[in-house]
Write a protein that holds these residues in place. Structure first.
Motif, PDB file in Angstrom:
ATOM      1  N   ARG A 175       0.060  12.009   1.429  1.00 34.83           N
ATOM      2  CA  ARG A 175      -0.535  12.960   0.498  1.00 34.83           C
ATOM      3  C   ARG A 175       0.240  14.268   0.671  1.00 34.83           C
ATOM      4  O   ARG A 175       1.007  14.434   1.625  1.00 34.83           O
ATOM      5  CB  ARG A 175      -2.011  13.198   0.824  1.00 34.83           C
ATOM      6  CG  ARG A 175      -2.252  13.835   2.189  1.00 34.83           C
ATOM      7  CD  ARG A 175      -3.713  14.086   2.461  1.00 34.83           C
ATOM      8  NE  ARG A 175      -3.921  14.579   3.821  1.00 34.83           N
ATOM      9  CZ  ARG A 175      -5.107  14.812   4.345  1.00 34.83           C
ATOM     10  NH1 ARG A 175      -6.200  14.613   3.623  1.00 34.83           N
ATOM     11  NH2 ARG A 175      -5.220  15.264   5.577  1.00 34.83           N
TER      12      ARG A 175
ATOM     13  N   HIS B  63       0.838  -1.194   0.000  1.00 35.85           N
ATOM     14  CA  HIS B  63       0.000   0.000   0.000  1.00 35.85           C
ATOM     15  C   HIS B  63       0.871   1.242   0.000  1.00 35.85           C
ATOM     16  O   HIS B  63       2.099   1.164   0.123  1.00 35.85           O
ATOM     17  CB  HIS B  63      -0.935   0.010   1.209  1.00 35.85           C
ATOM     18  CG  HIS B  63      -0.252   0.064   2.544  1.00 35.85           C
ATOM     19  ND1 HIS B  63       0.512  -0.975   3.046  1.00 35.85           N
ATOM     20  CD2 HIS B  63      -0.219   1.028   3.501  1.00 35.85           C
ATOM     21  CE1 HIS B  63       0.963  -0.667   4.242  1.00 35.85           C
ATOM     22  NE2 HIS B  63       0.547   0.556   4.541  1.00 35.85           N
ATOM     23  N   SER B  64       0.226   2.386  -0.157  1.00 37.17           N
ATOM     24  CA  SER B  64       0.924   3.658  -0.073  1.00 37.17           C
ATOM     25  C   SER B  64       0.400   4.435   1.124  1.00 37.17           C
ATOM     26  O   SER B  64      -0.717   4.221   1.593  1.00 37.17           O
ATOM     27  CB  SER B  64       0.760   4.479  -1.361  1.00 37.17           C
ATOM     28  OG  SER B  64      -0.580   4.894  -1.522  1.00 37.17           O
ATOM     29  N   VAL B  65       1.239   5.343   1.609  1.00 33.19           N
ATOM     30  CA  VAL B  65       0.887   6.184   2.755  1.00 33.19           C
ATOM     31  C   VAL B  65       1.284   7.617   2.428  1.00 33.19           C
ATOM     32  O   VAL B  65       2.428   7.872   2.047  1.00 33.19           O
ATOM     33  CB  VAL B  65       1.612   5.737   4.037  1.00 33.19           C
ATOM     34  CG1 VAL B  65       1.339   6.698   5.184  1.00 33.19           C
ATOM     35  CG2 VAL B  65       1.203   4.315   4.414  1.00 33.19           C
TER      36      VAL B  65
ATOM     37  N   GLN C  62       5.645   4.323  -0.814  1.00 28.68           N
ATOM     38  CA  GLN C  62       5.123   3.079  -1.365  1.00 28.68           C
ATOM     39  C   GLN C  62       5.839   1.922  -0.677  1.00 28.68           C
ATOM     40  O   GLN C  62       7.057   1.968  -0.464  1.00 28.68           O
ATOM     41  CB  GLN C  62       5.313   3.017  -2.885  1.00 28.68           C
ATOM     42  CG  GLN C  62       4.488   4.068  -3.624  1.00 28.68           C
ATOM     43  CD  GLN C  62       4.245   3.699  -5.081  1.00 28.68           C
ATOM     44  OE1 GLN C  62       3.873   2.561  -5.377  1.00 28.68           O
ATOM     45  NE2 GLN C  62       4.433   4.648  -5.985  1.00 28.68           N
TER      46      GLN C  62
ATOM     47  N   GLU D 161      -2.571   2.984   8.451  1.00 26.07           N
ATOM     48  CA  GLU D 161      -1.548   3.978   8.768  1.00 26.07           C
ATOM     49  C   GLU D 161      -2.052   4.942   9.835  1.00 26.07           C
ATOM     50  O   GLU D 161      -3.253   5.123  10.016  1.00 26.07           O
ATOM     51  CB  GLU D 161      -1.131   4.742   7.510  1.00 26.07           C
ATOM     52  CG  GLU D 161      -2.239   5.437   6.780  1.00 26.07           C
ATOM     53  CD  GLU D 161      -2.795   4.608   5.635  1.00 26.07           C
ATOM     54  OE1 GLU D 161      -3.032   5.181   4.563  1.00 26.07           O
ATOM     55  OE2 GLU D 161      -3.002   3.385   5.823  1.00 26.07           O
TER      56      GLU D 161
ATOM     57  N   ALA E 219       1.135   2.204  -7.024  1.00 26.08           N
ATOM     58  CA  ALA E 219       0.068   2.754  -6.188  1.00 26.08           C
ATOM     59  C   ALA E 219      -1.217   2.944  -6.998  1.00 26.08           C
ATOM     60  O   ALA E 219      -1.644   4.063  -7.278  1.00 26.08           O
ATOM     61  CB  ALA E 219       0.514   4.068  -5.574  1.00 26.08           C
TER      62      ALA E 219
ATOM     63  N   TRP F 188      -5.185   8.764   3.310  1.00 25.66           N
ATOM     64  CA  TRP F 188      -5.212  10.215   3.495  1.00 25.66           C
ATOM     65  C   TRP F 188      -5.517  10.938   2.182  1.00 25.66           C
ATOM     66  O   TRP F 188      -6.236  11.937   2.174  1.00 25.66           O
ATOM     67  CB  TRP F 188      -3.882  10.694   4.067  1.00 25.66           C
ATOM     68  CG  TRP F 188      -3.556  10.079   5.396  1.00 25.66           C
ATOM     69  CD1 TRP F 188      -4.422   9.435   6.244  1.00 25.66           C
ATOM     70  CD2 TRP F 188      -2.275  10.016   6.019  1.00 25.66           C
ATOM     71  NE1 TRP F 188      -3.765   8.990   7.357  1.00 25.66           N
ATOM     72  CE2 TRP F 188      -2.453   9.325   7.265  1.00 25.66           C
ATOM     73  CE3 TRP F 188      -1.007  10.467   5.688  1.00 25.66           C
ATOM     74  CZ2 TRP F 188      -1.385   9.102   8.135  1.00 25.66           C
ATOM     75  CZ3 TRP F 188       0.048  10.239   6.539  1.00 25.66           C
ATOM     76  CH2 TRP F 188      -0.139   9.562   7.762  1.00 25.66           C
TER      77      TRP F 188
ATOM     78  N   ALA G  11      -3.336  -1.216   3.818  1.00 23.04           N
ATOM     79  CA  ALA G  11      -3.927   0.070   3.489  1.00 23.04           C
ATOM     80  C   ALA G  11      -5.020   0.420   4.487  1.00 23.04           C
ATOM     81  O   ALA G  11      -5.843  -0.421   4.840  1.00 23.04           O
ATOM     82  CB  ALA G  11      -4.498   0.034   2.075  1.00 23.04           C
TER      83      ALA G  11
ATOM     84  N   SER H 230      -3.904   6.419  -1.296  1.00 24.38           N
ATOM     85  CA  SER H 230      -3.737   6.147   0.124  1.00 24.38           C
ATOM     86  C   SER H 230      -4.973   6.624   0.886  1.00 24.38           C
ATOM     87  O   SER H 230      -5.798   7.392   0.366  1.00 24.38           O
ATOM     88  CB  SER H 230      -2.505   6.881   0.658  1.00 24.38           C
ATOM     89  OG  SER H 230      -2.758   8.275   0.745  1.00 24.38           O
TER      90      SER H 230
ATOM     91  N   ARG I 278       4.466  10.818  -0.751  1.00 23.28           N
ATOM     92  CA  ARG I 278       3.931   9.583  -0.180  1.00 23.28           C
ATOM     93  C   ARG I 278       5.046   8.554  -0.057  1.00 23.28           C
ATOM     94  O   ARG I 278       6.166   8.759  -0.536  1.00 23.28           O
ATOM     95  CB  ARG I 278       2.825   9.026  -1.077  1.00 23.28           C
ATOM     96  CG  ARG I 278       3.320   8.537  -2.430  1.00 23.28           C
ATOM     97  CD  ARG I 278       2.214   8.144  -3.378  1.00 23.28           C
ATOM     98  NE  ARG I 278       2.754   7.773  -4.686  1.00 23.28           N
ATOM     99  CZ  ARG I 278       2.020   7.596  -5.771  1.00 23.28           C
ATOM    100  NH1 ARG I 278       0.712   7.750  -5.725  1.00 23.28           N
ATOM    101  NH2 ARG I 278       2.592   7.261  -6.921  1.00 23.28           N
TER     102      ARG I 278
END
Length: 354
Positions: A19, A15-17, A339, A77, A280, A286, A74, A284, A337
């Motif tokens: 913004r 997942h990605s985290v 990944q 976070e 991604a 956010w 995902a 995410s 972000r």
């Protein structure tokens, strides 16, 4: 490719985290990160500059250290807090460029503009700072990356003097090695640095388009990569990490444009394995919150022919290996972000010949 198996290793996108954000749940040009004992990730945000009619040390915004948890999946976070800001006062930085954490969970943040190391406690409390440039040094300097060796000493790259310096945790200079050039053991604008479990030192040799491996005394051992834009070739590498099995991860920034960045993976003997390009496909948590809060954002996203360019790395600037959770974490800087890819040793290839 969300999942790739190569030479007995499987890299599975998780997942990605993140913004884009000047404060709070998001990042502003994240350029470095390190993981603490409790799995808190400390992110150095370079921020931006552009406030006119103020003093030079107040022109920036968004510069800070973020405290987050990446989560296992995902949506898991967590934003914990943040500290520091743009400036040249105690506990501040102008151009943050690297971070390392010692065995006591103290943070060491390096500043490329001020050429200093600032030490924080894990809760962000300012401890002390010291200069990486000696009083007898006359040339240009630019403190870039930082790592901690097995004895607790700090290894700091200087991208303008083309050297690596070793300090005690209190800032006493122990040794300096390296010089400008392209021969074995020489450096051109070194940036990221790391130490593996055997004590070898790896330096991202930015303008020589390679990673060099050294002994603890700075003696050349090997080089990884060659200049180019194909898989396994490097174009301005800026960060390097090594996992417990000895696999080497090289963050490839690409030229100063919008060319796609990569993370190349090599075996410990230098043999190229594969490249990660960013996957991604879903926003995410956010970022989705931002879209959901603004109907026009959602409309614009539905009008594009493909969101695939958004999946990919845009000038990634840092890679680290989370050994506790067996995963690769990449700072996707222009996308504000991270990944995350899981490295799975027991991945079972599905049987489809039913």
């Amino acid at each position: 490719m969300l999942t790739e198996t190569v030479a007995g290793r499987t890299y599975d996108y998780s997942h990605s985290v993140g913004r884009g954000s000047q404060t709070g749940m998001g990042f502003s040009n994240p350029v470095a990160a390190a993981i603490g004992k409790d799995e808190t990730v400390y992110v150095v945000n370079r921020g931006s500059e552009g406030i006119s009619n103020v003093a030079w040390n107040r022109t920036g915004y968004g510069a800070r250290v973020s405290q987050i948890k990446l989560g296992a999946t995902a949506g898991a976070e967590e934003f914990i807090g943040e500290f520091s800001k743009y400036g040249n006062g105690n506990g501040e930085f102008i151009w943050g460029s690297g971070v390392a954490i010692d065995a006591q969970d103290n943070l060491y943040v390096v500043d490329e503009w001020l050429n200093r190391v600032t030490v924080f406690a894990s809760d962000g409390t300012y401890q002390r700072d010291w200069s990486t440039v000696g009083s007898d040094e006359s040339g240009p300097n630019g403190t870039s990356g930082i790592a901690i060796d097995g004895e607790g000493n700090l290894l700091v790259t200087d991208g303008r003097s083309h050297t690596v310096k070793k300090f005690t945790s209190e800032g006493k200079l122990l040794s300096t090695w390296g010089k400008h050039g392209s021969a074995e053991g020489e450096l051109d604008s070194p940036w990221g640095i790391t130490v593996d479990h055997e004590g070898f030192i790896y330096v991202a040799d930015f303008k020589n388009h390679r990673v060099q491996k050294f002994t603890q005394d700075g003696n050349f051992v090997a080089a990884f990569g060659s200049q180019g834009t194909k898989r396994g070739q490097l174009s301005y590498p800026n960060s390097v990490a090594v996992d417990p099995e000895g696999d080497v991860y090289v963050c490839d920034w690409s030229e100063n444009g919008w060319e796609q960045g990569r993370v190349h993976i090599f075996e410990k003997d230098g043999r190229f394995l594969t490249s990660l390009t960013g996957d991604a496909q879903q926003l995410s948590l956010w970022a989705q919150m931002t879209v959901d809060a603004n109907a026009d954002y959602g409309k614009r996203r539905r009008e594009v022919s493909s969101t695939e360019p958004e999946w990919r790395f845009a000038q990634p600037t840092a890679v680290m290996y989370d050994a506790k959770n067996s995963r690769v974490v990449v700072a996707d800087t222009q996308r504000s972000r991270f990944q995350i890819y899981d490295k799975q040793a027991t991945y079972m290839v599905p049987q489809l010949n039913l």
